[in-house]
Design an enzyme around this catalytic site. Structure first.
Site, PDB file in Angstrom:
ATOM      1  N   LYS A   1       0.846  -1.198   0.000  1.00 18.97           N
ATOM      2  CA  LYS A   1       0.000   0.000   0.000  1.00 18.97           C
ATOM      3  C   LYS A   1       0.883   1.251   0.000  1.00 18.97           C
ATOM      4  O   LYS A   1       2.080   1.184   0.295  1.00 18.97           O
ATOM      5  CB  LYS A   1      -0.886   0.011   1.259  1.00 18.97           C
ATOM      6  CG  LYS A   1      -2.003  -1.020   1.263  1.00 18.97           C
ATOM      7  CD  LYS A   1      -2.848  -0.887   2.528  1.00 18.97           C
ATOM      8  CE  LYS A   1      -3.939  -1.945   2.595  1.00 18.97           C
ATOM      9  NZ  LYS A   1      -5.007  -1.761   1.586  1.00 18.97           N
TER      10      LYS A   1
ATOM     11  N   ARG B   1      -9.949 -11.965   1.762  1.00 21.88           N
ATOM     12  CA  ARG B   1     -10.722 -13.082   1.199  1.00 21.88           C
ATOM     13  C   ARG B   1      -9.960 -14.391   1.288  1.00 21.88           C
ATOM     14  O   ARG B   1     -10.555 -15.464   1.326  1.00 21.88           O
ATOM     15  CB  ARG B   1     -11.150 -12.734  -0.239  1.00 21.88           C
ATOM     16  CG  ARG B   1     -10.019 -12.476  -1.181  1.00 21.88           C
ATOM     17  CD  ARG B   1     -10.448 -11.649  -2.402  1.00 21.88           C
ATOM     18  NE  ARG B   1     -10.521 -10.220  -2.113  1.00 21.88           N
ATOM     19  CZ  ARG B   1     -10.879  -9.290  -2.990  1.00 21.88           C
ATOM     20  NH1 ARG B   1     -11.203  -9.638  -4.227  1.00 21.88           N
ATOM     21  NH2 ARG B   1     -10.904  -8.020  -2.643  1.00 21.88           N
TER      22      ARG B   1
HETATM   23  N1  BES Z   1      -8.120  -4.071   4.258  1.00 22.50           N
HETATM   24  C1  BES Z   1      -8.278  -3.670   2.910  1.00 22.50           C
HETATM   25  C2  BES Z   1      -9.632  -2.984   2.658  1.00 22.50           C
HETATM   26  C3  BES Z   1      -9.836  -1.643   3.304  1.00 22.50           C
HETATM   27  C4  BES Z   1      -9.661  -0.489   2.581  1.00 22.50           C
HETATM   28  C5  BES Z   1     -10.255  -1.539   4.608  1.00 22.50           C
HETATM   29  C6  BES Z   1      -9.882   0.737   3.152  1.00 22.50           C
HETATM   30  C7  BES Z   1     -10.473  -0.319   5.195  1.00 22.50           C
HETATM   31  C8  BES Z   1     -10.301   0.835   4.470  1.00 22.50           C
HETATM   32  C9  BES Z   1      -8.211  -4.880   1.998  1.00 22.50           C
HETATM   33  O1  BES Z   1      -7.356  -5.887   2.435  1.00 22.50           O
HETATM   34  C10 BES Z   1      -7.688  -4.415   0.689  1.00 22.50           C
HETATM   35  O2  BES Z   1      -6.581  -3.973   0.661  1.00 22.50           O
HETATM   36  N2  BES Z   1      -8.489  -4.544  -0.352  1.00 22.50           N
HETATM   37  C11 BES Z   1      -8.117  -4.117  -1.663  1.00 22.50           C
HETATM   38  C12 BES Z   1      -8.498  -5.216  -2.632  1.00 22.50           C
HETATM   39  C13 BES Z   1      -7.985  -4.992  -4.033  1.00 22.50           C
HETATM   40  C14 BES Z   1      -6.492  -5.104  -4.060  1.00 22.50           C
HETATM   41  C15 BES Z   1      -8.623  -6.043  -4.948  1.00 22.50           C
HETATM   42  C16 BES Z   1      -8.882  -2.832  -1.978  1.00 22.50           C
HETATM   43  O3  BES Z   1     -10.052  -2.740  -1.640  1.00 22.50           O
HETATM   44  O4  BES Z   1      -8.266  -1.945  -2.547  1.00 22.50           O
HETATM   45 MN    MN Z   2      -5.394  -5.604   1.896  1.00 26.54          MN
END
Ligand code: BES
Ligand code: MN
Ligand code: ZN
Length: 535
Positions: free
Chosen positions: A306, A380
Site C-alpha cells: 500500500k 478473502r
Molecule cells: N483491508 C483492505 C480494505 C480496506 C480499505 C479496509 C480501506 C479499510 C479501508 C483490503 O485488504 C484491501 O486492501 N483490499 C483491496 C483489494 C484490491 C487489491 C482487490 C482494496 O479494496 O483496494
Molecule cells: Mn489488503
C-alpha cells in the site's frame, strides 16, 4: 462511565445535571418531562419561552442541547428527595440541560431509537465532566420503554468513550455516572432493565474499539488470542481453542498460511464456542450460528504494498474479528437462546522475504485453489479457510464481518455497511437487526454473471475482480465459494469500522460497528427460531 437506571425518587444526591427531553412543537420547544426534574432539584419551567429559546439557537431539533446553570449559591426550593434525603437542601442544585428530540410524532420506530441514542450522546457531551447526571425519558413514549432506555444507555455510554491507553499527562475529566430515569415508577423499573442491557452492550462495543485502536505491533495475533482466552477462561459456557502455525499447516489452511508468510508474527486461528445454559430447542435441536471475523492485525498490502497514507489506518483490519468476539461476549452475558461459534483467522499481511508473490496459487481448506494476483486482497484468502471451517460444522447460518474492500467505501461511505448474502431471509434478518441497533447496512447483489470477474487462467479463481468494477461484489463472490449450501451473510465494514471524527456517539478511530447488530441477532429468540425453520 457507569450507566444505570433509577426511579425519579431514587436519583443520586450529587447530580451535576438533569437532562430534560424537549420536543419541537408548533408553538416552539415543549418540555416532555418536567416534574421529575423538579424533584431532582433542577430548575425546569413548565413552559419554555419560544422567543428566548430561539435567541439561544435552541428549537428542540434532535441533537440540540441548551444548559441553564443555577446561580452558584442557589439551593433547591424543594427538599431534595434523592439519595441525600430531605433536609439536605443546601446542596448545589444541578444544571438543567434541555435535550432536543425533534417532533414528538417522529419519535417512533427504529428511527426514534436512533434519535434517543444521539440525544443521549449530545447530553453526555454537553455535561462533559462530572460525578453524575440523569437523563429523563419523555412522558407518553410511543416506543417500548425498555428499548428506549437501552438506546439512551448505549448512546450515552458510547459518547463517553475515549481511547487514552497511550496518553500520558493530564487527561480531560469525564462523566462518572449516567442515570436513566422515567417519570412513572412502573416505567422506571422497566427502563432500568433496558439501561442495564444497553450498558452491557456498550461495554462490549468499547472493548472492540479498544482492541482496534491499540497500536498494531502490540495487537499481534498472539496478543489478540491471549485477551480472549483470558476473558472467557472462567466462563463455563465458553470453550476456546487456538490453532498455532503448525496446527494451521496440519489443518491445510492454505489461505491463512499464504498471507502470513511475509510476516515475522506467527498466525493464529481462534475458535470460541458458546453453549447457552438455557437454549431453545426447535425440532429437537438447538439452533447454531457461526460468526466469522477477518483478523488482519496489520495490512501493509504485502508485496502489493500500500501507499504510506493507505497504510495509516490498517491496524483497523482486525475489526471484523474484534466485532464477532465482542458480540459473542455481550450475547453470552445477556443470555443467548442459540449455540454460537466464533471463528477468527488472525495474521499480519507483510512483505517479508518469504511473502506470497503475485502469481502464487494457494490451496484453501476446502481444496479449492486461488491465484493470488494482488497480495493486498488478503482478507478473502484468510476468510476462505475460516468460512470452509464454518461450513464443515453444518450450522444453521454463517455471518462474517470483514474490513474487506475499499470499494464498499466508494459505494456506501462511512455510515452504511455492505451486506451480501446467499439467502434472502437471513439478509432481511441482518438488515432488520441493523436498523433496530442503529447500525445500517445496505444489501448488494451477488450476480452469477459477475462470477467470471474472478476466473483465473491457472486456478479455480483469482483473488481480485476487474479493475474499477464491483470490487465489493467480486470479493463476496469469492467468499461464496467457501460456504457451500449454508445460509450465509457477509458484512463489509471497511467504511464503517472507523470514524474520521468524534461525533454523535462515535469517537474518532474505531467504531465497534457490528457488535450491536450481532448482539441483537444473537440474543433474539425470534431469530433463533427462524434459523432452524429456514431449512
Ligand atoms: N483491508 C483492505 C480494505 C480496506 C480499505 C479496509 C480501506 C479499510 C479501508 C483490503 O485488504 C484491501 O486492501 N483490499 C483491496 C483489494 C484490491 C487489491 C482487490 C482494496 O479494496 O483496494
Ligand atoms: Mn489488503
Ligand atoms: Zn485487508
Amino acid at each position: 462511565m457507569k450507566v444505570e437506571g433509577a426511579s425519579a425518587y431514587g436519583l443520586p444526591g450529587d447530580l451535576e445535571a438533569v437532562g430534560v427531553p424537549v420536543f419541537q412543537g408548533p408553538e416552539g420547544p415543549q418540555p416532555a418531562s418536567g416534574v421529575t426534574a423538579d424533584i431532582a432539584g433542577a430548575d425546569v419551567p413548565d413552559v419554555l419561552d419560544p422567543v428566548w429559546c430561539r435567541r439561544q439557537g435552541f428549537t428542540g431539533k434532535p441533537g440540540q442541547t441548551l444548559v441553564f446553570h443555577p446561580v452558584a449559591s442557589a439551593t433547591s426550593r424543594l427538599p431534595l428527595l434523592g439519595a441525600g434525603g430531605p433536609g439536605t437542601d443546601d446542596r448545589p442544585r444541578p444544571s438543567t440541560v434541555l435535550v432536543g428530540l425533534g417532533e414528538a410524532d417522529a419519535l417512533v420506530g427504529d428511527q426514534g431509537l436512533e434519535t434517543l441514542r444521539r440525544a443521549a450522546a449530545a447530553f453526555v457531551r454537553t455535561v462533559g465532566e462530572g460525578t453524575a447526571a440523569a437523563l429523563l425519558l419523555p412522558r407518553q413514549l410511543r416506543l417500548d420503554v425498555a428499548a428506549a432506555a437501552q438506546a439512551v444507555a448505549v448512546g450515552g455510554a458510547l459518547a463517553g468513550y475515549r481511547f487514552e491507553t497511550h496518553k500520558t499527562g493530564e487527561r480531560p475529566g469525564r462523566l462518572a455516572r449516567l442515570v436513566v430515569t422515567a417519570e412513572a415508577p412502573a416505567e422506571a423499573v422497566v427502563a432500568a432493565g433496558g439501561a442495564v442491557r444497553g450498558a452491557r452492550i456498550a461495554e462490549s462495543v468499547m472493548l472492540a474499539r479498544d482492541l482496534v485502536n491499540e497500536p498494531p505491533s502490540r495487537m499481534t495475533p498472539q496478543r489478540f488470542v491471549e485477551i480472549f482466552t483470558r476473558r472467557f477462561r472462567d466462563d463455563p459456557t465458553m470453550s476456546v481453542e487456538v490453532w498455532d502455525e503448525h496446527r494451521i499447516a496440519e489443518e491445510r489452511l492454505g489461505g491463512l498460511l499464504g498471507v502470513s508468510r511475509g510476516s515475522s508474527q506467527p498466525p493464529r486461528m481462534l475458535r470460541v464456542e458458546h453453549t447457552p445454559p438455557t437454549p431453545i430447542e426447535v425440532d429437537g435441536r438447538v439452533p447454531h450460528l457461526v460468526l466469522v471475523g477477518k483478523g488482519i492485525t496489520f495490512d501493509s498490502g504485502g508485496l502489493s504494498l500500500k501507499t504510506p497514507s493507505g497504510m495509516e489506518t490498517m491496524k483497523t483490519d482486525m475489526a471484523g474479528a474484534a466485532t464477532v468476539l465482542c458480540a459473542l461476549d455481550a450475547a453470552a452475558a445477556l443470555g443467548s437462546p442459540m449455540r454460537i461459534t466464533a471463528l477468527t483467522p488472525l495474521t499480519e499481511n507483510m512483505p517479508g522475504g518469504r511473502a506470497t508473490k503475485p502469481g502464487d496459487v494457494l490451496v484453501a481448506r476446502n481444496g479449492k485453489t486461488i491465484e493470488v494476483l494482488n497480495t493486498d486482497a488478503e482478507g478473502r484468502l484468510v476468510l476462505a479457510d475460516a468460512l470452509s471451517l464454518a461450513a464443515e460444522a453444518e450450522p444453521d447460518a454463517i455471518i462474517d464481518v470483514a474490513t474487506l474492500t475499499g470499494a464498499v467505501v466508494v459505494a456506501l461511505g462511512n455510515e452504511i455497511a455492505g451486506l451480501l448474502a446467499n439467502d434472502d431471509r437471513l439478509a432481511d434478518d441482518v438488515s432488520a437487526a441493523g436498523s433496530r441497533a442503529g447500525e445500517r447496512v445496505w444489501r448488494l447483489p451477488l450476480p452469477e454473471e459477475y462470477r467470471s470477474h474472478i476466473d483465473s487462467d491457472v486456478a479455480d479463481m483469482r483473488n481480485m475482480g476487474r479493475a474499477g468494477q464491483a470490487g465489493t461484489i467480486a470479493a463476496a463472490l469469492l467468499l461464496a465459494e467457501f460456504v457451500g449450501v449454508v445460509p450465509w451473510a457477509h458484512l463489509d465494514i471497511a467504511g464503517t469500522g472507523r470514524s474520521s471524527e468524534s461525533t454523535r456517539y462515535l469517537a474518532k478511530g474505531a467504531t465497534g460497528f457490528g457488535v450491536r447488530l450481532l448482539t441483537d441477532l444473537a440474543t433474539s429468540e425470534t431469530f433463533a427460531r427462524s434459523l432452524v425453520r429456514r431449512g
